[in-house]
Scaffold this active site. Structure first.
Site, PDB file in Angstrom:
ATOM      1  N   SER A   1      -8.775  -3.892 -64.719  1.00  0.00           N
ATOM      2  CA  SER A   1      -9.133  -3.767 -62.945  1.00  0.00           C
ATOM      3  C   SER A   1     -11.024  -3.972 -63.221  1.00  0.00           C
ATOM      4  O   SER A   1     -11.491  -3.140 -63.716  1.00  0.00           O
ATOM      5  CB  SER A   1      -8.688  -2.246 -62.542  1.00  0.00           C
ATOM      6  OG  SER A   1      -8.781  -2.015 -61.458  1.00  0.00           O
TER       7      SER A   1
ATOM      8  N   TYR B   1      -7.478   7.444 -63.145  1.00  0.00           N
ATOM      9  CA  TYR B   1      -6.953   5.533 -63.599  1.00  0.00           C
ATOM     10  C   TYR B   1      -7.640   5.224 -63.932  1.00  0.00           C
ATOM     11  O   TYR B   1      -7.639   4.190 -65.324  1.00  0.00           O
ATOM     12  CB  TYR B   1      -6.282   5.017 -61.952  1.00  0.00           C
ATOM     13  CG  TYR B   1      -5.471   3.949 -62.609  1.00  0.00           C
ATOM     14  CD1 TYR B   1      -4.813   3.699 -62.836  1.00  0.00           C
ATOM     15  CD2 TYR B   1      -7.176   2.988 -61.137  1.00  0.00           C
ATOM     16  CE1 TYR B   1      -4.520   1.780 -63.105  1.00  0.00           C
ATOM     17  CE2 TYR B   1      -6.439   1.533 -61.622  1.00  0.00           C
ATOM     18  CZ  TYR B   1      -5.732   0.930 -62.395  1.00  0.00           C
ATOM     19  OH  TYR B   1      -5.358  -0.354 -62.307  1.00  0.00           O
TER      20      TYR B   1
ATOM     21  N   LYS C   1      -8.489   2.852 -67.952  1.00  0.00           N
ATOM     22  CA  LYS C   1      -8.890   1.453 -67.915  1.00  0.00           C
ATOM     23  C   LYS C   1      -9.935   1.440 -68.737  1.00  0.00           C
ATOM     24  O   LYS C   1      -9.557   0.589 -69.845  1.00  0.00           O
ATOM     25  CB  LYS C   1      -8.389   0.546 -66.705  1.00  0.00           C
ATOM     26  CG  LYS C   1      -7.313   0.406 -65.949  1.00  0.00           C
ATOM     27  CD  LYS C   1      -6.400  -0.433 -67.166  1.00  0.00           C
ATOM     28  CE  LYS C   1      -5.739  -0.375 -65.644  1.00  0.00           C
ATOM     29  NZ  LYS C   1      -4.184  -0.910 -66.800  1.00  0.00           N
TER      30      LYS C   1
HETATM   31  P1  NAD Z   1       3.239  -2.515 -61.431  1.00  0.00           P
HETATM   32  O1  NAD Z   1       3.824  -1.334 -60.778  1.00  0.00           O
HETATM   33  O2  NAD Z   1       4.072  -3.183 -60.332  1.00  0.00           O
HETATM   34  O3  NAD Z   1       3.709  -2.954 -62.786  1.00  0.00           O
HETATM   35  C1  NAD Z   1       3.453  -2.527 -64.039  1.00  0.00           C
HETATM   36  C2  NAD Z   1       4.997  -2.044 -64.479  1.00  0.00           C
HETATM   37  O4  NAD Z   1       4.967  -1.298 -65.769  1.00  0.00           O
HETATM   38  C3  NAD Z   1       6.497  -1.555 -63.872  1.00  0.00           C
HETATM   39  O5  NAD Z   1       7.236  -2.767 -63.542  1.00  0.00           O
HETATM   40  C4  NAD Z   1       6.516   0.285 -64.774  1.00  0.00           C
HETATM   41  O6  NAD Z   1       7.736   0.193 -64.893  1.00  0.00           O
HETATM   42  C5  NAD Z   1       5.892  -0.905 -66.014  1.00  0.00           C
HETATM   43  N1  NAD Z   1       5.096   0.364 -66.398  1.00  0.00           N
HETATM   44  C6  NAD Z   1       4.865   1.707 -66.337  1.00  0.00           C
HETATM   45  N2  NAD Z   1       4.612   2.578 -67.233  1.00  0.00           N
HETATM   46  C7  NAD Z   1       5.668   2.048 -68.674  1.00  0.00           C
HETATM   47  C8  NAD Z   1       5.965   2.838 -69.871  1.00  0.00           C
HETATM   48  N3  NAD Z   1       5.328   4.160 -70.384  1.00  0.00           N
HETATM   49  N4  NAD Z   1       6.430   1.822 -70.726  1.00  0.00           N
HETATM   50  C9  NAD Z   1       6.863   0.847 -69.650  1.00  0.00           C
HETATM   51  N5  NAD Z   1       6.400   0.041 -68.594  1.00  0.00           N
HETATM   52  C10 NAD Z   1       6.164   1.247 -68.115  1.00  0.00           C
HETATM   53  O7  NAD Z   1       1.518  -2.757 -61.568  1.00  0.00           O
HETATM   54  P2  NAD Z   1       1.433  -4.166 -61.236  1.00  0.00           P
HETATM   55  O8  NAD Z   1       0.324  -4.715 -59.950  1.00  0.00           O
HETATM   56  O9  NAD Z   1       1.901  -4.897 -61.181  1.00  0.00           O
HETATM   57  O10 NAD Z   1       0.351  -3.510 -62.422  1.00  0.00           O
HETATM   58  C11 NAD Z   1       0.022  -4.719 -63.588  1.00  0.00           C
HETATM   59  C12 NAD Z   1      -0.881  -4.148 -64.114  1.00  0.00           C
HETATM   60  O11 NAD Z   1      -2.478  -4.531 -63.642  1.00  0.00           O
HETATM   61  C13 NAD Z   1      -1.352  -2.403 -64.576  1.00  0.00           C
HETATM   62  O12 NAD Z   1      -1.854  -2.194 -65.827  1.00  0.00           O
HETATM   63  C14 NAD Z   1      -2.411  -1.813 -63.370  1.00  0.00           C
HETATM   64  O13 NAD Z   1      -2.998  -0.887 -64.100  1.00  0.00           O
HETATM   65  C15 NAD Z   1      -3.151  -3.382 -63.216  1.00  0.00           C
HETATM   66  N6  NAD Z   1      -3.836  -3.786 -62.371  1.00  0.00           N
HETATM   67  C16 NAD Z   1      -2.985  -3.990 -60.864  1.00  0.00           C
HETATM   68  C17 NAD Z   1      -4.112  -4.291 -59.701  1.00  0.00           C
HETATM   69  C18 NAD Z   1      -3.378  -4.236 -58.285  1.00  0.00           C
HETATM   70  O14 NAD Z   1      -4.107  -4.051 -57.699  1.00  0.00           O
HETATM   71  N7  NAD Z   1      -1.975  -4.139 -58.411  1.00  0.00           N
HETATM   72  C19 NAD Z   1      -6.175  -4.348 -59.966  1.00  0.00           C
HETATM   73  C20 NAD Z   1      -5.871  -3.838 -61.313  1.00  0.00           C
HETATM   74  C21 NAD Z   1      -5.538  -3.505 -62.399  1.00  0.00           C
HETATM   75  N1  UFG Z   2      -7.377   0.262 -46.639  1.00  0.00           N
HETATM   76  C1  UFG Z   2      -7.106   0.749 -45.144  1.00  0.00           C
HETATM   77  N2  UFG Z   2      -6.471   1.267 -44.695  1.00  0.00           N
HETATM   78  C2  UFG Z   2      -5.530   1.516 -45.155  1.00  0.00           C
HETATM   79  C3  UFG Z   2      -5.340   1.206 -47.393  1.00  0.00           C
HETATM   80  C4  UFG Z   2      -6.523   0.203 -47.951  1.00  0.00           C
HETATM   81  O1  UFG Z   2      -8.635   0.715 -44.628  1.00  0.00           O
HETATM   82  O2  UFG Z   2      -3.911   1.954 -44.754  1.00  0.00           O
HETATM   83  C5  UFG Z   2      -8.971   0.056 -46.709  1.00  0.00           C
HETATM   84  C6  UFG Z   2      -9.320   0.079 -47.906  1.00  0.00           C
HETATM   85  O3  UFG Z   2     -10.347   1.318 -47.367  1.00  0.00           O
HETATM   86  C7  UFG Z   2     -10.330  -0.393 -48.825  1.00  0.00           C
HETATM   87  C8  UFG Z   2      -9.275  -2.440 -48.616  1.00  0.00           C
HETATM   88  O4  UFG Z   2      -8.355  -1.561 -47.295  1.00  0.00           O
HETATM   89  O5  UFG Z   2     -11.790  -0.797 -47.655  1.00  0.00           O
HETATM   90  C9  UFG Z   2      -8.709  -1.775 -50.047  1.00  0.00           C
HETATM   91  O6  UFG Z   2      -8.171  -0.688 -50.448  1.00  0.00           O
HETATM   92  P1  UFG Z   2      -7.022  -0.914 -51.189  1.00  0.00           P
HETATM   93  O7  UFG Z   2      -5.829   0.329 -51.261  1.00  0.00           O
HETATM   94  O8  UFG Z   2      -6.048  -2.734 -51.278  1.00  0.00           O
HETATM   95  O9  UFG Z   2      -7.366  -1.007 -52.563  1.00  0.00           O
HETATM   96  P2  UFG Z   2      -8.951  -0.932 -53.775  1.00  0.00           P
HETATM   97  O10 UFG Z   2      -9.812  -2.288 -53.226  1.00  0.00           O
HETATM   98  O11 UFG Z   2      -9.171  -0.106 -52.672  1.00  0.00           O
HETATM   99  O12 UFG Z   2      -7.733  -0.628 -54.838  1.00  0.00           O
HETATM  100  C10 UFG Z   2      -6.884  -1.798 -55.924  1.00  0.00           C
HETATM  101  C11 UFG Z   2      -6.595  -0.986 -56.626  1.00  0.00           C
HETATM  102  C12 UFG Z   2      -6.892  -0.554 -57.274  1.00  0.00           C
HETATM  103  C13 UFG Z   2      -7.800  -1.403 -58.458  1.00  0.00           C
HETATM  104  C14 UFG Z   2      -8.446  -2.149 -57.078  1.00  0.00           C
HETATM  105  C15 UFG Z   2      -9.234  -3.540 -57.750  1.00  0.00           C
HETATM  106  O13 UFG Z   2      -5.641  -0.205 -56.138  1.00  0.00           O
HETATM  107  O14 UFG Z   2      -5.989   0.057 -58.492  1.00  0.00           O
HETATM  108  O15 UFG Z   2      -8.097  -2.813 -55.690  1.00  0.00           O
HETATM  109  O16 UFG Z   2      -8.270  -4.554 -58.034  1.00  0.00           O
HETATM  110  F1  UFG Z   2      -8.673  -1.083 -59.522  1.00  0.00           F
END
Ligand code: NAD
Ligand code: UFG
Length: 337
Positions: free
Chosen positions: A125, A149, A153
């Site tokens: 991330s 979190y 990572k």
């Molecule tokens: P998500 O929660 O939709 O998908 C993650 C999946 O992993 C879920 O289906 C959950 O049930 C499964 N899971 C969690 N723990 C588990 C375990 N112990 N064993 C088996 N399955 C398990 O999230 P996502 O948005 O699809 O994210 C996927 C990956 O990308 C994650 O590792 C997350 O940290 C990373 N990531 C997400 C974002 C974002 O904003 N969505 C940003 C950066 C990185």
């Molecule tokens: N924001 C609001 N109101 C809300 C939610 C978010 O104003 O209700 C703003 C936040 O302050 C930020 C922007 O919208 O400025 C984006 O916020 P998000 O929560 O959607 O995303 P972040 O950038 O905080 O974080 C996300 C994931 C993290 C990941 C990161 C980079 O939640 O896990 O993107 O990939 F690490």
């Protein structure tokens, strides 16, 4: 064609990636413990692709189950999405986050090693850059974490780096995602957050559909174009395609390398609100409130390394993200139900 194990494949990014992998002719096996997803997402993947998806409900912390799985299948590579991802929750439940994300990944790698599978794509991330000193953010920027979190990572990235240094037969790609947004254009799969969404776009979507009253904009006094936070939003289908390129890269035996998957520019919260209002034709009432603790002003990628070395760059823009996000929200007001 190769055989790929997809952990966390029922989730938001995982399900979109399954579609791209199947369409590209890969054979998949998906595992997920369904702690943050629904098996329905994989039925939808089957509907989109017209191909069956093999699924086993396995927790990556369950060493016995993982070993049995690897005993009965030979995988060319693992794409590892499984993990917990809510920043706020990670501050309240740090041990659960380290256990799930770090111990789970450790377990997965031990099993891979024991079964001679040494090709891994890991979901990292942009959070590993902490509060960057300048923008855009390149892969060689210093890394830091501001919450459990993010630290999970970072620890995993370091562990995987050590693993490759100890045994150069491992090929590991650390994909640092910026802010995934949107949904599959079919409207069949998309983001289905549990409870009140933490992230901006799912929150806006639920305001647009009338489930939530108004958006709270966290901070109007940042040093940005309009005072609200700026992020690099990337269409989830583009992100999914990045994993195909990563699999191709693994064949060149790259060692352990990190790549930013972002668009390369940012939009503010108010720009996102405006874009969503335009796409949906709905009013998005909002109120500017205090900054959210731990947030940074701006975050966007230098996406040039992925372009040069993976041959990948984002093709879809803001209009497609909000159009497809709204399409998914309208067709599935209660997510997967
Ligand atoms: P998500 O929660 O939709 O998908 C993650 C999946 O992993 C879920 O289906 C959950 O049930 C499964 N899971 C969690 N723990 C588990 C375990 N112990 N064993 C088996 N399955 C398990 O999230 P996502 O948005 O699809 O994210 C996927 C990956 O990308 C994650 O590792 C997350 O940290 C990373 N990531 C997400 C974002 C974002 O904003 N969505 C940003 C950066 C990185
Ligand atoms: N924001 C609001 N109101 C809300 C939610 C978010 O104003 O209700 C703003 C936040 O302050 C930020 C922007 O919208 O400025 C984006 O916020 P998000 O929560 O959607 O995303 P972040 O950038 O905080 O974080 C996300 C994931 C993290 C990941 C990161 C980079 O939640 O896990 O993107 O990939 F690490």
């Amino acid at each position: 064609m190769s055989k790929i194990l997809v952990t966390g494949g029922a989730g938001y990014i995982g399900s979109h990636t399954c579609v791209e992998l199947i369409d590209a002719g890969h054979e998949l096996l998906v595992i997920d413990n369904l702690s943050n997803s629904s098996i329905e997402s994989l039925s939808r993947v089957e509907q989109i692709t017209g191909k069956p998806v093999t699924f086993e409900q396995i927790d990556i912390r369950d060493a016995r189950a993982l070993n049995q799985l690897f005993d009965s299948h030979t995988f060319d590579a693992v794409i590892h999405f499984a993990g917990l991802k809510a920043v706020g929750e990670s501050c309240e439940l740090p041990l659960e986050y380290y256990h799930n994300n770090v111990s789970g990944t450790l377990n997965l790698c031990l099993t891979m090693k024991a079964h001679n599978c040494r090709n891994l794509v890991f979901s990292s991330s942009a959070t590993v850059y902490g509060d960057p000193a300048s923008l855009p953010i390149a892969e060689n920027f210093p890394l830091s974490a501001t919450n459990p979190y993010g630290r999970s990572k970072l620890i995993i990235e370091e562990m995987l780096g050590d693993l490759h240094r100890a045994d150069s037969a491992w090929n590991i790609l650390l994909l640092r995602y910026f802010n995934p947004a949107g949904a599959h254009p079919s409207g069949l799969i998309g983001e289905d957050p549990n409870g009140v969404p933490n992230n901006l776009l799912p929150y806006i979507s639920q305001v647009a559909i009338g489930k939530l009253e108004q958006l709270r904009v966290f901070g109007g006094d940042y040093d940005t174009l309009d005072g609200t936070g700026v992020r690099d939003y990337i269409h989830v289908v583009d992100l999914a395609k990045g994993h195909l390129k990563a699999l191709q890269k693994l064949q060149q035996q790259p060692g352990c390398k990190a790549y930013n998957l972002g668009v390369g520019n940012g939009y503010s919260v108010l720009q996102m609100v405006q874009a969503y209002a335009n796409a949906s034709g709905k009013k998005i009432p909002y109120q500017i409130v205090d900054r959210r603790p731990g947030d940074i002003a701006s975050c966007y990628a230098d996406a040039s390394l992925a372009a040069q070395e993976l041959g990948w760059s984002a093709e879809l823009g803001l209009d497609e993200m909000v159009r497809d996000g709204w399409n998914w929200q309208q067709k599935n007001p209660d997510g997967f139900g």
